[in-house]
Design a protein around this motif. Sequence first.
Motif, PDB file in Angstrom:
ATOM      1  N   GLY A 212       0.809  -1.211   0.000  1.00 34.54           N
ATOM      2  CA  GLY A 212       0.000   0.000   0.000  1.00 34.54           C
ATOM      3  C   GLY A 212       0.842   1.261   0.000  1.00 34.54           C
ATOM      4  N   ARG A 213       2.161   1.103   0.269  1.00 34.63           N
ATOM      5  CA  ARG A 213       3.038   2.268   0.360  1.00 34.63           C
ATOM      6  C   ARG A 213       4.178   2.254  -0.647  1.00 34.63           C
ATOM      7  NH1 ARG A 213       6.025   1.463   4.264  1.00 34.63           N
ATOM      8  NH2 ARG A 213       5.344  -0.563   5.055  1.00 34.63           N
ATOM      9  N   LEU A 214       4.539   1.032  -1.087  1.00 35.72           N
ATOM     10  CA  LEU A 214       5.782   0.886  -1.850  1.00 35.72           C
ATOM     11  C   LEU A 214       5.564   0.097  -3.126  1.00 35.72           C
ATOM     12  CD1 LEU A 214       8.010  -0.186   1.192  1.00 35.72           C
ATOM     13  CD2 LEU A 214       7.972   2.091   0.151  1.00 35.72           C
ATOM     14  N   SER A 215       6.571   0.135  -3.986  1.00 37.46           N
ATOM     15  CA  SER A 215       6.567  -0.725  -5.171  1.00 37.46           C
ATOM     16  C   SER A 215       6.736  -2.178  -4.742  1.00 37.46           C
ATOM     17  CB  SER A 215       7.717  -0.337  -6.101  1.00 37.46           C
ATOM     18  OG  SER A 215       8.965  -0.672  -5.510  1.00 37.46           O
ATOM     19  N   VAL A 216       6.474  -3.112  -5.656  1.00 35.59           N
ATOM     20  CA  VAL A 216       6.621  -4.536  -5.338  1.00 35.59           C
ATOM     21  C   VAL A 216       8.037  -4.841  -4.870  1.00 35.59           C
ATOM     22  CG1 VAL A 216       6.623  -6.864  -6.313  1.00 35.59           C
ATOM     23  CG2 VAL A 216       4.775  -5.269  -6.893  1.00 35.59           C
ATOM     24  N   LYS A 217       9.013  -4.311  -5.596  1.00 34.47           N
ATOM     25  CA  LYS A 217      10.413  -4.584  -5.264  1.00 34.47           C
ATOM     26  C   LYS A 217      10.763  -4.059  -3.881  1.00 34.47           C
ATOM     27  CE  LYS A 217      15.128  -3.664  -6.869  1.00 34.47           C
ATOM     28  NZ  LYS A 217      15.952  -2.977  -7.917  1.00 34.47           N
ATOM     29  N   ASP A 218      10.383  -2.817  -3.598  1.00 37.50           N
ATOM     30  CA  ASP A 218      10.723  -2.221  -2.314  1.00 37.50           C
ATOM     31  C   ASP A 218       9.943  -2.864  -1.171  1.00 37.50           C
ATOM     32  OD1 ASP A 218      12.506  -0.558  -3.537  1.00 37.50           O
ATOM     33  OD2 ASP A 218      11.163   1.173  -3.617  1.00 37.50           O
ATOM     34  N   ALA A 219       8.683  -3.209  -1.440  1.00 37.28           N
ATOM     35  CA  ALA A 219       7.874  -3.866  -0.406  1.00 37.28           C
ATOM     36  C   ALA A 219       8.477  -5.219  -0.047  1.00 37.28           C
ATOM     37  CB  ALA A 219       6.436  -4.030  -0.896  1.00 37.28           C
ATOM     38  N   ALA A 220       8.880  -5.972  -1.057  1.00 35.61           N
ATOM     39  CA  ALA A 220       9.486  -7.279  -0.813  1.00 35.61           C
ATOM     40  C   ALA A 220      10.786  -7.142  -0.033  1.00 35.61           C
ATOM     41  CB  ALA A 220       9.737  -7.997  -2.145  1.00 35.61           C
ATOM     42  N   ALA A 221      11.588  -6.149  -0.391  1.00 34.26           N
ATOM     43  CA  ALA A 221      12.863  -5.945   0.302  1.00 34.26           C
ATOM     44  C   ALA A 221      12.634  -5.596   1.767  1.00 34.26           C
ATOM     45  CB  ALA A 221      13.664  -4.838  -0.382  1.00 34.26           C
ATOM     46  N   GLU A 222      11.661  -4.724   2.034  1.00 36.45           N
ATOM     47  CA  GLU A 222      11.376  -4.311   3.409  1.00 36.45           C
ATOM     48  C   GLU A 222      10.906  -5.488   4.245  1.00 36.45           C
ATOM     49  OE1 GLU A 222       9.226  -0.509   4.492  1.00 36.45           O
ATOM     50  OE2 GLU A 222       7.684  -1.967   5.071  1.00 36.45           O
ATOM     51  N   VAL A 223       9.963  -6.272   3.704  1.00 32.82           N
ATOM     52  CA  VAL A 223       9.402  -7.387   4.465  1.00 32.82           C
ATOM     53  C   VAL A 223      10.433  -8.500   4.653  1.00 32.82           C
ATOM     54  CG1 VAL A 223       7.639  -9.199   4.443  1.00 32.82           C
ATOM     55  CG2 VAL A 223       7.046  -6.855   3.786  1.00 32.82           C
ATOM     56  N   ALA A 224      11.219  -8.775   3.626  1.00 34.04           N
ATOM     57  CA  ALA A 224      12.250  -9.812   3.752  1.00 34.04           C
ATOM     58  C   ALA A 224      13.240  -9.457   4.853  1.00 34.04           C
ATOM     59  CB  ALA A 224      12.970  -9.986   2.410  1.00 34.04           C
ATOM     60  N   ALA A 225      13.647  -8.189   4.892  1.00 33.81           N
ATOM     61  CA  ALA A 225      14.596  -7.752   5.917  1.00 33.81           C
ATOM     62  C   ALA A 225      13.962  -7.783   7.296  1.00 33.81           C
ATOM     63  CB  ALA A 225      15.107  -6.350   5.600  1.00 33.81           C
ATOM     64  N   ALA A 226      12.705  -7.333   7.381  1.00 33.30           N
ATOM     65  CA  ALA A 226      12.037  -7.254   8.682  1.00 33.30           C
ATOM     66  C   ALA A 226      11.771  -8.632   9.280  1.00 33.30           C
ATOM     67  CB  ALA A 226      10.733  -6.482   8.545  1.00 33.30           C
ATOM     68  N   LEU A 227      11.422  -9.613   8.441  1.00 39.55           N
ATOM     69  CA  LEU A 227      11.053 -10.941   8.949  1.00 39.55           C
ATOM     70  C   LEU A 227      12.167 -11.972   8.819  1.00 39.55           C
ATOM     71  CD1 LEU A 227       7.361 -11.249   7.652  1.00 39.55           C
ATOM     72  CD2 LEU A 227       8.202 -10.392   9.850  1.00 39.55           C
ATOM     73  N   GLY A 228      13.280 -11.568   8.229  1.00 40.29           N
ATOM     74  CA  GLY A 228      14.392 -12.503   8.085  1.00 40.29           C
ATOM     75  C   GLY A 228      14.102 -13.638   7.126  1.00 40.29           C
ATOM     76  N   LEU A 229      13.384 -13.328   6.030  1.00 39.85           N
ATOM     77  CA  LEU A 229      12.994 -14.341   5.050  1.00 39.85           C
ATOM     78  C   LEU A 229      13.767 -14.156   3.749  1.00 39.85           C
ATOM     79  CD1 LEU A 229       9.136 -14.168   5.614  1.00 39.85           C
ATOM     80  CD2 LEU A 229      10.679 -15.993   6.372  1.00 39.85           C
ATOM     81  N   PRO A 230      13.895 -15.218   2.941  1.00 43.47           N
ATOM     82  CA  PRO A 230      14.583 -15.091   1.644  1.00 43.47           C
ATOM     83  C   PRO A 230      13.890 -14.072   0.757  1.00 43.47           C
ATOM     84  CG  PRO A 230      14.273 -17.402   2.228  1.00 43.47           C
ATOM     85  CD  PRO A 230      13.466 -16.608   3.207  1.00 43.47           C
ATOM     86  N   ARG A 231      14.664 -13.148   0.201  1.00 45.02           N
ATOM     87  CA  ARG A 231      14.066 -12.070  -0.589  1.00 45.02           C
ATOM     88  C   ARG A 231      13.344 -12.605  -1.819  1.00 45.02           C
ATOM     89  NH1 ARG A 231      17.184  -6.490  -1.804  1.00 45.02           N
ATOM     90  NH2 ARG A 231      17.303  -6.684   0.462  1.00 45.02           N
ATOM     91  N   ARG A 232      13.886 -13.643  -2.465  1.00 45.28           N
ATOM     92  CA  ARG A 232      13.258 -14.181  -3.675  1.00 45.28           C
ATOM     93  C   ARG A 232      11.869 -14.730  -3.365  1.00 45.28           C
ATOM     94  NH1 ARG A 232      16.770 -18.180  -7.317  1.00 45.28           N
ATOM     95  NH2 ARG A 232      17.950 -16.236  -7.386  1.00 45.28           N
ATOM     96  N   GLU A 233      11.757 -15.436  -2.240  1.00 41.86           N
ATOM     97  CA  GLU A 233      10.460 -15.999  -1.835  1.00 41.86           C
ATOM     98  C   GLU A 233       9.444 -14.892  -1.554  1.00 41.86           C
ATOM     99  OE1 GLU A 233       8.748 -17.981   2.257  1.00 41.86           O
ATOM    100  OE2 GLU A 233      10.733 -18.634   1.555  1.00 41.86           O
ATOM    101  N   VAL A 234       9.871 -13.859  -0.865  1.00 43.92           N
ATOM    102  CA  VAL A 234       8.967 -12.760  -0.529  1.00 43.92           C
ATOM    103  C   VAL A 234       8.578 -11.989  -1.788  1.00 43.92           C
ATOM    104  CG1 VAL A 234       8.713 -10.638   0.821  1.00 43.92           C
ATOM    105  CG2 VAL A 234       9.974 -12.587   1.774  1.00 43.92           C
ATOM    106  N   TYR A 235       9.535 -11.795  -2.690  1.00 43.29           N
ATOM    107  CA  TYR A 235       9.245 -11.056  -3.926  1.00 43.29           C
ATOM    108  C   TYR A 235       8.211 -11.804  -4.773  1.00 43.29           C
ATOM    109  CZ  TYR A 235       9.961  -8.619  -8.349  1.00 43.29           C
ATOM    110  OH  TYR A 235       9.771  -7.898  -9.515  1.00 43.29           O
ATOM    111  N   ALA A 236       8.338 -13.139  -4.839  1.00 45.29           N
ATOM    112  CA  ALA A 236       7.387 -13.932  -5.626  1.00 45.29           C
ATOM    113  C   ALA A 236       5.979 -13.784  -5.062  1.00 45.29           C
ATOM    114  CB  ALA A 236       7.810 -15.404  -5.621  1.00 45.29           C
ATOM    115  N   ARG A 237       5.856 -13.817  -3.732  1.00 46.94           N
ATOM    116  CA  ARG A 237       4.534 -13.668  -3.138  1.00 46.94           C
ATOM    117  C   ARG A 237       4.012 -12.242  -3.311  1.00 46.94           C
ATOM    118  NH1 ARG A 237      -0.225 -15.173  -3.018  1.00 46.94           N
ATOM    119  NH2 ARG A 237      -1.402 -14.808  -1.097  1.00 46.94           N
ATOM    120  N   ALA A 238       4.910 -11.254  -3.260  1.00 52.86           N
ATOM    121  CA  ALA A 238       4.506  -9.859  -3.463  1.00 52.86           C
ATOM    122  C   ALA A 238       3.948  -9.663  -4.869  1.00 52.86           C
ATOM    123  CB  ALA A 238       5.695  -8.928  -3.217  1.00 52.86           C
TER     124      ALA A 238
END
Length: 274
Positions: free
Chosen positions: A236-262
């Motif tokens: 709701g605030r960021l692009s897909v790429k930036d949203a995935a990067a933020e959530v991956a860093a915050a939750l300690g998850l693989p960025r590729r996995e988070v980006y695919a779901r984003a």
Amino acid sequence: MATPIGNAADLTLRALSVLGGVDAIVCEDTRVTRRLLTIHGIDRPLLTYHEHNAARMRPVLLERLRGGQSLALVTDAGTPLVSDPGYKLVREAVAEGLAVTALPGPSAPMAALVLSGLPTDRFLFAGFLPPKAGARATALAELRPVRATLVLFESAQRLPEMLAQAAELLGPREAAVARELTKLFEEVRRGPLDALAAHYAAAGPPKGEVVVVIGPPGEEAAAPGDMEAALRDALGRLSVKDAAAEVAAALGLPRREVYARALELAKGNGGGGR
């Protein structure tokens, strides 16, 4: 030969021997270093080297080393090369094959880590966080998944704000605030991040130089629902790429996995793949 030496009253015998035998001593402030040398009866030529003249002085110092002179690099406080322009001098000396050695002295990051009571088997020294809240939040999000104790420098004035933000973004971790380490008014305050934030919000910024030590994250893994909720908020605030990067860093998850779901969530909402 270039020799970085930590500057403190409790110098080792080896440090005193080196300082008394080099061709010149390189320091941040000649007034500070001269007082130290006078205490120990050492009289050597002094040269200044600090962040404001480092680019101009490095070639001068390297030329002296090439000519066979020996130099000792000291700092006003702490350990040379740690958050200090001395590392550039050492890097260039090493690149030229010039001899470099170190005589370790008191180090605020190491002293704070030891006194914190937090795990010392794995730690990350991250220097100063960005001063502005937005950039600091991004830096904290990147540090959140690091499975190590975090050691940070912080301005005393920014400490209450930084602790509150760290408590919000890193969760309920144990931490310690150490100030004026190895000096007369040394103090270490330990506790959960939120409790430390509340203390300094009420008491105000402390005096002196500050090191913050934050314990590593717990072992709990983020649930799938946590990732999805966080992604919906971030999208709701960021692009897909930036949203995935933020959530991956915050939750300690693989960025590729988070980006695919984003991407899936964005397409499902008609947002495309920005």
